[in-house]
Design a protein around this motif. Structure first.
Motif, PDB file in Angstrom:
ATOM      1  N   SER A 292       7.477 -10.688 -14.204  1.00  0.00           N
ATOM      2  CA  SER A 292       8.532  -9.896 -13.733  1.00  0.00           C
ATOM      3  C   SER A 292       9.603 -11.044 -13.640  1.00  0.00           C
ATOM      4  CB  SER A 292       8.256  -9.305 -12.574  1.00  0.00           C
ATOM      5  OG  SER A 292       7.939 -10.178 -11.478  1.00  0.00           O
TER       6      SER A 292
ATOM      7  N   THR B 203       0.897  -1.267   0.131  1.00  0.00           N
ATOM      8  CA  THR B 203      -0.029   0.061   0.054  1.00  0.00           C
ATOM      9  C   THR B 203       0.880   1.312  -0.045  1.00  0.00           C
ATOM     10  OG1 THR B 203      -1.598  -1.178   1.164  1.00  0.00           O
ATOM     11  CG2 THR B 203      -1.818   1.358   1.145  1.00  0.00           C
ATOM     12  N   ARG B 204       2.016   1.110   0.988  1.00  0.00           N
ATOM     13  CA  ARG B 204       2.855   2.467   0.873  1.00  0.00           C
ATOM     14  C   ARG B 204       3.374   2.813  -0.426  1.00  0.00           C
ATOM     15  NH1 ARG B 204       4.971   1.418   5.302  1.00  0.00           N
ATOM     16  NH2 ARG B 204       6.575  -0.069   4.452  1.00  0.00           N
ATOM     17  N   GLU B 205       4.087   1.770  -1.268  1.00  0.00           N
ATOM     18  CA  GLU B 205       4.362   1.899  -2.549  1.00  0.00           C
ATOM     19  C   GLU B 205       3.430   2.284  -3.517  1.00  0.00           C
ATOM     20  OE1 GLU B 205       7.686   1.641  -3.793  1.00  0.00           O
ATOM     21  OE2 GLU B 205       7.976   1.831  -1.516  1.00  0.00           O
ATOM     22  N   ILE B 206       2.149   1.867  -3.569  1.00  0.00           N
ATOM     23  CA  ILE B 206       1.002   2.219  -4.352  1.00  0.00           C
ATOM     24  C   ILE B 206       0.651   3.872  -3.941  1.00  0.00           C
ATOM     25  CG2 ILE B 206      -1.268   2.131  -4.884  1.00  0.00           C
ATOM     26  CD1 ILE B 206      -1.188  -0.841  -4.274  1.00  0.00           C
TER      27      ILE B 206
ATOM     28  N   ARG C 156       3.077   6.025  -2.802  1.00  0.00           N
ATOM     29  CA  ARG C 156       4.274   6.664  -3.194  1.00  0.00           C
ATOM     30  C   ARG C 156       4.105   6.824  -4.858  1.00  0.00           C
ATOM     31  NH1 ARG C 156       8.796   6.071  -5.430  1.00  0.00           N
ATOM     32  NH2 ARG C 156       8.561   3.687  -5.731  1.00  0.00           N
ATOM     33  N   LEU C 157       3.520   6.018  -5.592  1.00  0.00           N
ATOM     34  CA  LEU C 157       3.552   6.322  -7.009  1.00  0.00           C
ATOM     35  C   LEU C 157       2.461   7.182  -7.440  1.00  0.00           C
ATOM     36  CD1 LEU C 157       3.932   2.673  -8.066  1.00  0.00           C
ATOM     37  CD2 LEU C 157       5.657   4.243  -8.415  1.00  0.00           C
ATOM     38  N   GLY C 158       1.752   7.768  -6.183  1.00  0.00           N
ATOM     39  CA  GLY C 158       0.793   8.912  -6.851  1.00  0.00           C
ATOM     40  C   GLY C 158      -0.819   8.641  -6.808  1.00  0.00           C
ATOM     41  N   ILE C 159      -0.950   7.269  -6.676  1.00  0.00           N
ATOM     42  CA  ILE C 159      -2.376   6.973  -6.380  1.00  0.00           C
ATOM     43  C   ILE C 159      -3.086   7.549  -4.971  1.00  0.00           C
ATOM     44  CG2 ILE C 159      -3.959   4.989  -6.359  1.00  0.00           C
ATOM     45  CD1 ILE C 159      -2.415   5.345  -8.958  1.00  0.00           C
TER      46      ILE C 159
END
Length: 141
Positions: free
Chosen positions: A121, A12-15, A17-20
């Motif tokens: 990936s 969630t933190r990364e999502i 951070r990506l601007g969502i």
């Protein structure tokens, strides 16, 4: 909080951070709903099974990010969940699936019946356990 709580927090933190925007995040897993609300008060939660997303979820989403254990589910369960997700995704929408398995977590027959293709990936060895990310899309004609 156990490792699942930390893991969902990291994703969630990364999502975010990506601007969502937090108001654009939706969670359907009842266990994670409570954890997300504790950490991110403005996240929208649907305390229902993922296969009910088509009936009660948002009308349109750009992407679904899933850590559901698809490998341990039957073909009919996979079909119900992924079909529900794609019912809310636009033509360019993606279903992003994290997995620890060696192969696609979505059974070939399910992917074919839904008209999906995927990219994969490289294995993320620094993750414990090592993980792979699959991105499913509708096949282009």
């Amino acid at each position: 909080m156990g490792t699942a709580g930390r893991r969902i927090g990291n994703i969630t933190r990364e999502i975010l951070r990506l601007g969502i925007a937090p108001t654009d995040l939706y969670e359907v897993n009842p266990v994670f709903c409570r954890m997300l609300l504790d950490r991110h008060l403005d996240v929208t939660v649907f305390d229902e099974p993922a296969e009910k997303l088509a009936a009660s979820g948002p009308q349109h989403v750009d992407a679904v990010v899933s850590g559901l254990p698809l490998l341990s589910m039957t073909a009919s369960q996979q079909q119900a969940i992924v079909s529900a997700a794609f019912s809310r995704l636009g033509p360019d929408g993606v279903h992003i699936q994290f997995t620890y398995g060696l192969f696609s977590p979505l059974r070939r027959g399910v992917a074919e019946s839904l008209g999906l293709e995927f990219t994969r990936s490289p294995r993320v060895w620094r993750n414990v356990p090592p993980a792979v990310v699959y991105v499913y899309r509708r096949k282009r004609n």
